[in-house]
Motif scaffolding. Structure first.
Motif, short mmCIF file in Angstrom:
data_model
loop_
_atom_site.label_atom_id
_atom_site.label_comp_id
_atom_site.label_asym_id
_atom_site.label_seq_id
_atom_site.Cartn_x
_atom_site.Cartn_y
_atom_site.Cartn_z
N ALA A 59 8.38 -0.23 5.68
CA ALA A 59 8.55 0.79 6.72
C ALA A 59 7.82 2.08 6.38
N THR A 60 7.61 2.35 5.10
CA THR A 60 6.88 3.54 4.67
C THR A 60 5.46 3.55 5.22
N TYR A 61 4.89 2.38 5.39
CA TYR A 61 3.50 2.26 5.80
C TYR A 61 3.31 1.96 7.30
N ARG A 62 4.40 1.98 8.07
CA ARG A 62 4.29 1.68 9.49
C ARG A 62 4.63 2.92 10.31
N PHE A 63 4.06 3.03 11.48
CA PHE A 63 4.50 4.07 12.39
C PHE A 63 4.61 3.52 13.80
N HIS A 64 5.54 4.10 14.52
CA HIS A 64 5.83 3.66 15.87
C HIS A 64 5.89 4.88 16.77
N ARG A 107 -0.50 15.71 5.81
CA ARG A 107 0.92 15.90 5.54
C ARG A 107 1.56 14.64 4.98
N ARG A 108 0.87 13.53 5.03
CA ARG A 108 1.41 12.25 4.57
C ARG A 108 0.95 11.94 3.16
N LYS A 109 1.83 11.26 2.43
CA LYS A 109 1.49 10.82 1.09
C LYS A 109 0.87 9.42 1.11
N TYR A 110 1.28 8.62 2.08
CA TYR A 110 0.82 7.24 2.21
C TYR A 110 0.17 7.04 3.58
N PRO A 111 -0.74 6.09 3.70
CA PRO A 111 -1.30 5.78 5.02
C PRO A 111 -0.25 5.08 5.88
N ARG A 112 -0.35 5.27 7.19
CA ARG A 112 0.55 4.59 8.13
C ARG A 112 -0.29 3.73 9.07
N LEU A 161 -3.49 -3.04 0.80
CA LEU A 161 -2.89 -1.72 0.59
C LEU A 161 -3.15 -1.08 -0.78
N PRO A 162 -3.08 -1.81 -1.89
CA PRO A 162 -3.35 -1.18 -3.19
C PRO A 162 -4.78 -0.63 -3.32
N ASN A 163 -5.71 -1.13 -2.53
CA ASN A 163 -7.10 -0.69 -2.61
C ASN A 163 -7.42 0.48 -1.69
N LEU A 164 -6.46 0.90 -0.87
CA LEU A 164 -6.67 2.02 0.04
C LEU A 164 -6.12 3.28 -0.58
N SER A 165 -6.85 4.38 -0.44
CA SER A 165 -6.40 5.59 -1.11
C SER A 165 -6.12 6.74 -0.15
N ASN A 166 -6.85 6.83 0.95
CA ASN A 166 -6.70 7.97 1.84
C ASN A 166 -5.41 7.88 2.65
N ALA A 167 -4.74 9.03 2.78
CA ALA A 167 -3.56 9.10 3.62
C ALA A 167 -4.00 9.46 5.03
#
Length: 114
Positions: A4-9, A38-43, A74-80
């Protein structure tokens, strides 16, 4: 399944992304993306229209296949940032997993360079 951290609705988030995001297109998929400092992780969101398939079962199967490709990359992606993968062809349902995976990875790497 993608955490859920990586999803947005929500229509607000997607509307903002559609209006202000940049697009990368391929023959079956489009990735809309925008940086979100403002995000730490990509969504991520995966959008499959009823125009692609009327059946919710098939739309959900496409969605699950793409979320799995994203989860593995996901582990290979860095930009938020916020990314929406939009399915533009019904061909994605019958596409071999290896081909779909390489297509999604290629688009994500263009949208989120290291």
């Amino acid at each position: 399944m993608l955490a859920a951290t990586y999803r947005f609705h929500g229509h607000g988030s997607l509307g903002y992304l559609y209006r202000n995001g940049r697009a990368i297109r391929s023959r079956c998929l489009t990735v809309k993306y925008i940086a979100n400092p403002r995000r730490k992780y990509p969504r991520f969101a995966v959008v499959v229209s009823k125009k692609i398939y009327k059946s919710a079962v098939r739309r959900n199967r496409i969605r699950r296949r793409i979320y799995e490709c994203i989860r593995r990359e996901l582990p290979n992606l860095s930009n938020a940032g916020d990314l929406a993968v939009i399915v533009t062809s019904a061909e994605v349902l019958t596409m071999p997993a290896v081909e779909l995976d390489s297509l999604v990875v290629q688009l994500l790497r263009q949208a989120c360079p290291r």
